[in-house]
Design a protein around this motif. Sequence first.
Motif, mmCIF file in Angstrom:
data_model
loop_
_atom_site.group_PDB
_atom_site.id
_atom_site.type_symbol
_atom_site.label_atom_id
_atom_site.label_comp_id
_atom_site.label_asym_id
_atom_site.label_seq_id
_atom_site.Cartn_x
_atom_site.Cartn_y
_atom_site.Cartn_z
ATOM 1 N N ALA A 1 0.830 -1.207 0.000
ATOM 2 C CA ALA A 1 0.000 0.000 0.000
ATOM 3 C C ALA A 1 0.863 1.255 0.000
ATOM 4 O O ALA A 1 1.884 1.320 0.690
ATOM 5 C CB ALA A 1 -0.918 0.009 1.222
ATOM 6 N N ASP A 2 0.443 2.258 -0.775
ATOM 7 C CA ASP A 2 1.118 3.556 -0.761
ATOM 8 C C ASP A 2 0.742 4.373 0.466
ATOM 9 O O ASP A 2 1.530 5.180 0.944
ATOM 10 C CB ASP A 2 0.772 4.349 -2.026
ATOM 11 N N VAL A 3 -0.470 4.160 0.951
ATOM 12 C CA VAL A 3 -0.961 4.917 2.106
ATOM 13 C C VAL A 3 -1.462 3.947 3.154
ATOM 14 O O VAL A 3 -2.207 3.010 2.846
ATOM 15 C CB VAL A 3 -2.109 5.877 1.694
ATOM 16 N N TRP A 4 -1.060 4.160 4.389
ATOM 17 C CA TRP A 4 -1.584 3.395 5.514
ATOM 18 C C TRP A 4 -2.674 4.223 6.171
ATOM 19 O O TRP A 4 -2.396 5.301 6.725
ATOM 20 C CB TRP A 4 -0.487 3.101 6.525
ATOM 21 N N ASP A 5 -3.899 3.747 6.104
ATOM 22 C CA ASP A 5 -4.999 4.521 6.666
ATOM 23 C C ASP A 5 -6.052 3.582 7.243
ATOM 24 O O ASP A 5 -5.916 2.354 7.204
ATOM 25 C CB ASP A 5 -5.603 5.462 5.623
#
Length: 395
Positions: A338-342
Amino acid sequence: MTTAPTTAPVSAPTSATRSVLVVGGGAAGNAVTVLLRRAGIAVDLIEAADDWNATAGSGITLQGNALRVLRELGVWEQVRASGYGFDAVGITAPDGTVLHVAEDVRTGGDDLPATVGMQRPRLQSILIDAVRASGARIRLGTRAESLDQDGNGNRDRDGVTVRFTDGTVGRYDLVVAADGLGSATRSAIGITDKPEPTGMAIWRVAAPRPAGVTRTDLAYGGPAYIAGYCPTSDSTLYAYVVEAGRDRAAIPRESYADEMRGLAAAYGGCWPEITEHITDPAKVNYTWFDRMLVEGSWHRGRVVLVGDAAHCCPPTLAQGAALSLEDAWVLARMLTSADVWDGALLQAYYERRIARVRPVVEASVRIGQWQLDGDRDADVPGLMGRTMSALRELP
């Protein structure tokens, strides 16, 4: 421990700058540490025990889906050399007469055994070596005292500030709670679920392996609900006897060997040879069967649960370690891709895992309840077969 949870995104520009704290050095914590380090993520692992291997226990049954993850970790050859692989389970009468032998489902695929039994301390030692080789920073005898999450978490460098019991402070993009059934991290982030006893308890002991023991055999009936054993190497096994749960405080520790030996003595076949080695109360373990399944989500903000911190079930299907290792593998794959951890990513992790974990927990509990109820019409083989067959699919 205190925390200010948030459901806002956790993001970082590259994996090289991301940092993760793993709380707990059991199977799930060790596995997720190795996999995240492999992707270049900085990982600190803390373990409350001073001796990482002190409470590793007697033996463990690893089904094929657990072996599949251990292969991903790069430790399968060591596990295979250290344990005892087999592909069948026997059902016996209390006197030892074999009533039925069934082929086990190879839940890890046809290129792995259905089951490997091994000494639990040996598995822990193999995983510890893998964690050390990964380059993770390891701190033993250390707990997280407080978890403080930043504002709304929308900035790239928002994260979790952790104060440790040794007086130090660290800052992380994510905290992975792998601290087991009694997880302090779980309660600290406001998840109130706790393990609940199912009404059964188990005596376990490690012993020399009689030559005739080449698979797990289970005897139903007699003075206990189940009496079984699992080979753990060419020379060892672990044996177990399941009974109705008793007040643990009312059983003196020095009587453990006598208690287990008294139950085991009623069983025939290989049991007399096993029973003669049940002499040291320090080597006998007594625990309740528990159940727990955290619903809704396994995270609050930047803190996420794996393994026994999120779910547990009776070992009637021997899936506890396998499900925990699968959690670690799935979470690591999702984080590293994943590029973003959210919050959306961590919720997707929960939804992917809950669909697989819930049927196993429910089946494991149901099998035990059928025994407690004395239900002679229960379709135990059918439920076991359906549940295990579904686990052949990748998690």
